[in-house]
Design an enzyme around this catalytic site. Structure first.
Site, PDB file in Angstrom:
ATOM      1  N   CYS A  69       1.181  -0.922   0.180  1.00  0.00           N
ATOM      2  CA  CYS A  69      -0.381  -0.226  -0.102  1.00  0.00           C
ATOM      3  C   CYS A  69       0.536   0.947   0.112  1.00  0.00           C
ATOM      4  O   CYS A  69       0.221   2.597   0.100  1.00  0.00           O
ATOM      5  CB  CYS A  69      -1.176   0.637   1.738  1.00  0.00           C
ATOM      6  SG  CYS A  69      -1.378  -1.609   1.162  1.00  0.00           S
ATOM      7  N   HIS A  84      -3.310   7.096   3.452  1.00  0.00           N
ATOM      8  CA  HIS A  84      -3.820   5.204   2.855  1.00  0.00           C
ATOM      9  C   HIS A  84      -5.699   4.630   2.947  1.00  0.00           C
ATOM     10  O   HIS A  84      -5.589   4.516   4.146  1.00  0.00           O
ATOM     11  CB  HIS A  84      -3.069   3.995   3.364  1.00  0.00           C
ATOM     12  CG  HIS A  84      -3.785   2.879   3.164  1.00  0.00           C
ATOM     13  ND1 HIS A  84      -3.921   2.599   1.231  1.00  0.00           N
ATOM     14  CD2 HIS A  84      -3.107   1.398   2.970  1.00  0.00           C
ATOM     15  CE1 HIS A  84      -4.382   1.141   1.743  1.00  0.00           C
ATOM     16  NE2 HIS A  84      -3.686   0.728   2.837  1.00  0.00           N
ATOM     17  N   ASN A 115     -10.134  -0.921   0.544  1.00  0.00           N
ATOM     18  CA  ASN A 115      -8.509  -0.891   0.404  1.00  0.00           C
ATOM     19  C   ASN A 115      -7.910  -1.479  -0.870  1.00  0.00           C
ATOM     20  O   ASN A 115      -8.032  -2.009  -1.582  1.00  0.00           O
ATOM     21  CB  ASN A 115      -7.736  -1.671   1.450  1.00  0.00           C
ATOM     22  CG  ASN A 115      -7.102  -1.486   1.621  1.00  0.00           C
ATOM     23  OD1 ASN A 115      -5.683  -0.510   0.699  1.00  0.00           O
ATOM     24  ND2 ASN A 115      -5.777  -2.160   2.341  1.00  0.00           N
TER      25      ASN A 115
HETATM   26  N1  ACO Z   1     -17.795 -10.137   9.489  1.00  0.00           N
HETATM   27  C1  ACO Z   1     -18.746 -10.356  10.708  1.00  0.00           C
HETATM   28  N2  ACO Z   1     -17.793 -10.454  11.974  1.00  0.00           N
HETATM   29  C2  ACO Z   1     -16.514 -10.489  11.243  1.00  0.00           C
HETATM   30  C3  ACO Z   1     -15.533 -10.286   9.739  1.00  0.00           C
HETATM   31  C4  ACO Z   1     -16.590  -9.812   9.166  1.00  0.00           C
HETATM   32  N3  ACO Z   1     -16.422  -9.103   8.078  1.00  0.00           N
HETATM   33  N4  ACO Z   1     -14.465 -10.401   9.833  1.00  0.00           N
HETATM   34  C5  ACO Z   1     -13.822 -10.768  11.860  1.00  0.00           C
HETATM   35  N5  ACO Z   1     -15.365 -10.862  12.566  1.00  0.00           N
HETATM   36  C6  ACO Z   1     -15.374 -11.355  13.507  1.00  0.00           C
HETATM   37  C7  ACO Z   1     -13.764 -11.927  13.917  1.00  0.00           C
HETATM   38  O1  ACO Z   1     -13.937 -12.986  13.918  1.00  0.00           O
HETATM   39  C8  ACO Z   1     -14.251 -11.373  15.844  1.00  0.00           C
HETATM   40  O2  ACO Z   1     -14.798 -12.310  16.441  1.00  0.00           O
HETATM   41  P1  ACO Z   1     -14.563 -13.048  17.964  1.00  0.00           P
HETATM   42  O3  ACO Z   1     -14.773 -11.932  18.278  1.00  0.00           O
HETATM   43  O4  ACO Z   1     -15.809 -13.626  17.869  1.00  0.00           O
HETATM   44  O5  ACO Z   1     -13.265 -14.061  17.573  1.00  0.00           O
HETATM   45  C9  ACO Z   1     -14.530 -10.472  15.042  1.00  0.00           C
HETATM   46  O6  ACO Z   1     -15.683 -10.147  14.136  1.00  0.00           O
HETATM   47  C10 ACO Z   1     -13.841  -9.361  15.722  1.00  0.00           C
HETATM   48  O7  ACO Z   1     -12.983  -9.281  14.798  1.00  0.00           O
HETATM   49  P2  ACO Z   1     -12.150  -7.918  15.342  1.00  0.00           P
HETATM   50  O8  ACO Z   1     -10.723  -8.325  14.417  1.00  0.00           O
HETATM   51  O9  ACO Z   1     -11.180  -7.828  16.334  1.00  0.00           O
HETATM   52  O10 ACO Z   1     -12.600  -7.016  14.576  1.00  0.00           O
HETATM   53  P3  ACO Z   1     -11.076  -5.642  14.628  1.00  0.00           P
HETATM   54  O11 ACO Z   1     -12.500  -3.981  15.672  1.00  0.00           O
HETATM   55  O12 ACO Z   1      -9.962  -6.057  15.279  1.00  0.00           O
HETATM   56  O13 ACO Z   1     -11.815  -5.529  12.931  1.00  0.00           O
HETATM   57  C11 ACO Z   1     -10.057  -5.378  11.517  1.00  0.00           C
HETATM   58  C12 ACO Z   1     -10.829  -5.946  11.909  1.00  0.00           C
HETATM   59  C13 ACO Z   1     -11.458  -5.118  10.081  1.00  0.00           C
HETATM   60  C14 ACO Z   1      -9.582  -5.959  10.288  1.00  0.00           C
HETATM   61  C15 ACO Z   1      -9.299  -4.458  11.471  1.00  0.00           C
HETATM   62  O14 ACO Z   1      -8.200  -5.246  12.811  1.00  0.00           O
HETATM   63  C16 ACO Z   1      -8.351  -3.603  10.552  1.00  0.00           C
HETATM   64  O15 ACO Z   1      -8.569  -2.918  10.180  1.00  0.00           O
HETATM   65  N6  ACO Z   1      -7.079  -3.446  10.308  1.00  0.00           N
HETATM   66  C17 ACO Z   1      -6.173  -2.766   9.375  1.00  0.00           C
HETATM   67  C18 ACO Z   1      -6.056  -3.546   8.973  1.00  0.00           C
HETATM   68  C19 ACO Z   1      -5.753  -3.540   7.388  1.00  0.00           C
HETATM   69  O16 ACO Z   1      -5.471  -1.760   7.647  1.00  0.00           O
HETATM   70  N7  ACO Z   1      -4.810  -3.895   6.228  1.00  0.00           N
HETATM   71  C20 ACO Z   1      -4.549  -3.468   5.437  1.00  0.00           C
HETATM   72  C21 ACO Z   1      -3.318  -3.369   5.375  1.00  0.00           C
HETATM   73  S1  ACO Z   1      -2.397  -2.332   4.146  1.00  0.00           S
HETATM   74  C22 ACO Z   1      -1.758  -3.351   2.960  1.00  0.00           C
HETATM   75  O17 ACO Z   1      -0.753  -3.632   2.530  1.00  0.00           O
HETATM   76  C23 ACO Z   1      -2.712  -4.517   2.300  1.00  0.00           C
END
Ligand code: ACO
Length: 332
Positions: A117, A258, A288
């Site tokens: 990214c 980003h 993203n």
């Molecule tokens: N729908 C419903 N529930 C979901 C989903 C979904 N799509 N995805 C995960 N869950 C569930 C999980 O299983 C978890 O359930 P549990 O509590 O029963 O285990 C719950 O939701 C919470 O999951 P978390 O991972 O704790 O959720 P969080 O609030 O951290 O959000 C997210 C997750 C959106 C991925 C966040 O951590 C994030 O944005 N991280 C950064 C990601 C990012 O920026 N990536 C790109 C990097 S750049 C590159 O180079 C590609």
């Protein structure tokens, strides 16, 4: 130190997203998720997904054509081509070479850079260094990704976050009005490589029936760790770059971050003590798009504001690697 590269400008920009729009509700039909979960956790409401026959180079070509027109140039004027992507058409040759031939450019130097990214800021810095040295005059730089080809459509924790698209810019030595490139700072920390990666399909772990069975050819991400690191490194790189010029975030008219997750951008805004409306945000519509994210946002932001001479714009990104970067632009 005000201007390191007084003669480099963003002379034109262009972007392209595929026609097919996929909403959160559409995704809820294929994985166990909901519009409410995706919107509240990420801010994303829809994304564009490329057609089966549409490769990364095809998205790149469309964005490039728009950037060349926007710059008031012709294909013959382009003498350097760099593509940032982690979703190349093929492992090799470079996607830039495929873009070159599809665009019908001269036999100019064409190569790819992989910085996920942060890729667009890496190619911006590379193009700037080559232009500064000469003999190049107009570099075409493109961030393009078809992330839909590398996410696991059975993994709800990743597939809901990404989209396809491309953004391009022409960096020129000609002194035109528009955005002058003041400075760029890029960095990386390979010690955190495993928090966001594709585990198999390279030389360390070649594809095999076992890796395919385990879905190791797709993006794996420790979302919480990436979130934490993203807020930390984007804040640091932006502040360091601004400090080099005696500026603070409050001096910047528009920050273009980003576009990964609106909560990451909210945390960044809090760290900068700025309201969210000082950040340009379009991730609601595209998700993203990795290396395409910053140039897609830059293209839209350039056309969305009433720019005045002296306005500063700050680009700031993080990505797999981990990589990070920031670029300071000034409207002249
Ligand atoms: N729908 C419903 N529930 C979901 C989903 C979904 N799509 N995805 C995960 N869950 C569930 C999980 O299983 C978890 O359930 P549990 O509590 O029963 O285990 C719950 O939701 C919470 O999951 P978390 O991972 O704790 O959720 P969080 O609030 O951290 O959000 C997210 C997750 C959106 C991925 C966040 O951590 C994030 O944005 N991280 C950064 C990601 C990012 O920026 N990536 C790109 C990097 S750049 C590159 O180079 C590609």
């Amino acid at each position: 130190m005000e201007t390191r590269r007084p003669s480099l400008f963003i002379q034109g920009t262009g972007s392209y997203v595929p026609e097919r729009l996929v909403t959160n509700e559409d995704l809820a039909q294929i994985v166990d998720t909901s519009d409410e979960w995706i919107r509240t956790r990420s801010g994303i409401t829809e994304r564009r997904i490329a057609a089966p026959g549409e490769a990364t180079s095809d998205l790149a070509v469309q964005a490039a054509l728009r950037a060349i027109t926007d710059a008031g140039l012709t294909k013959e004027d382009i003498d350097l081509l760099i593509v940032a992507t982690v979703t190349p058409d093929q492992p090799f040759p470079a996607t830039a070479c495929l873009v070159q031939t599809k665009l019908g450019l001269q036999p100019i130097a064409a190569f790819d850079i992989s910085a996920a990214c942060t890729g667009f800021l890496y190619i911006l810095e590379t193009a700037a260094a080559l232009l500064e040295r000469g003999p190049y005059r107009h570099a075409l730089i493109i961030g393009a990704e078809k992330f839909s080809a590398i996410v696991d459509w059975q993994d709800r924790t990743t597939c809901v976050l990404f989209g396809d698209g491309a953004g391009a810019a022409i960096i020129s030595r000609e002194n035109k009005s528009g955005f002058e490139i003041i400075d760029t700072l890029i960095g990386a920390d390979g010690a955190n490589a495993d928090i966001l990666c594709i585990p198999a399909g390279g030389t360390a772990c070649p594809s095999s029936p076992q890796t395919l069975e385990a879905h190791l050819q797709y993006v794996k991400m420790n979302g919480r760790e990436v979130f934490k690191q993203a807020v930390r490194v984007m804040g640091q790189v932006a502040q360091t770059l601004l400090a080099r010029h005696g500026l603070t975030p409050a001096d910047i008219k528009v920050i273009i971050p980003h576009q990964a997750n609106v909560r990451i951008i909210e945390a960044l805004a809090k760290g900068f003590d700025l309201p969210l409306d000082r950040f340009f945000i379009n991730l609601h519509h595209y998700g993203n798009t990795s290396a395409a994210s910053i140039p897609l946002a830059l293209d839209e932001a350039r056309k969305a504001y009433d720019w005045q001479k002296g306005d500063y714009v700050l680009l700031v990104a993080f990505g797999a690697g981990l990589t990070w970067g920031s670029t300071l632009l000034k409207y002249i």
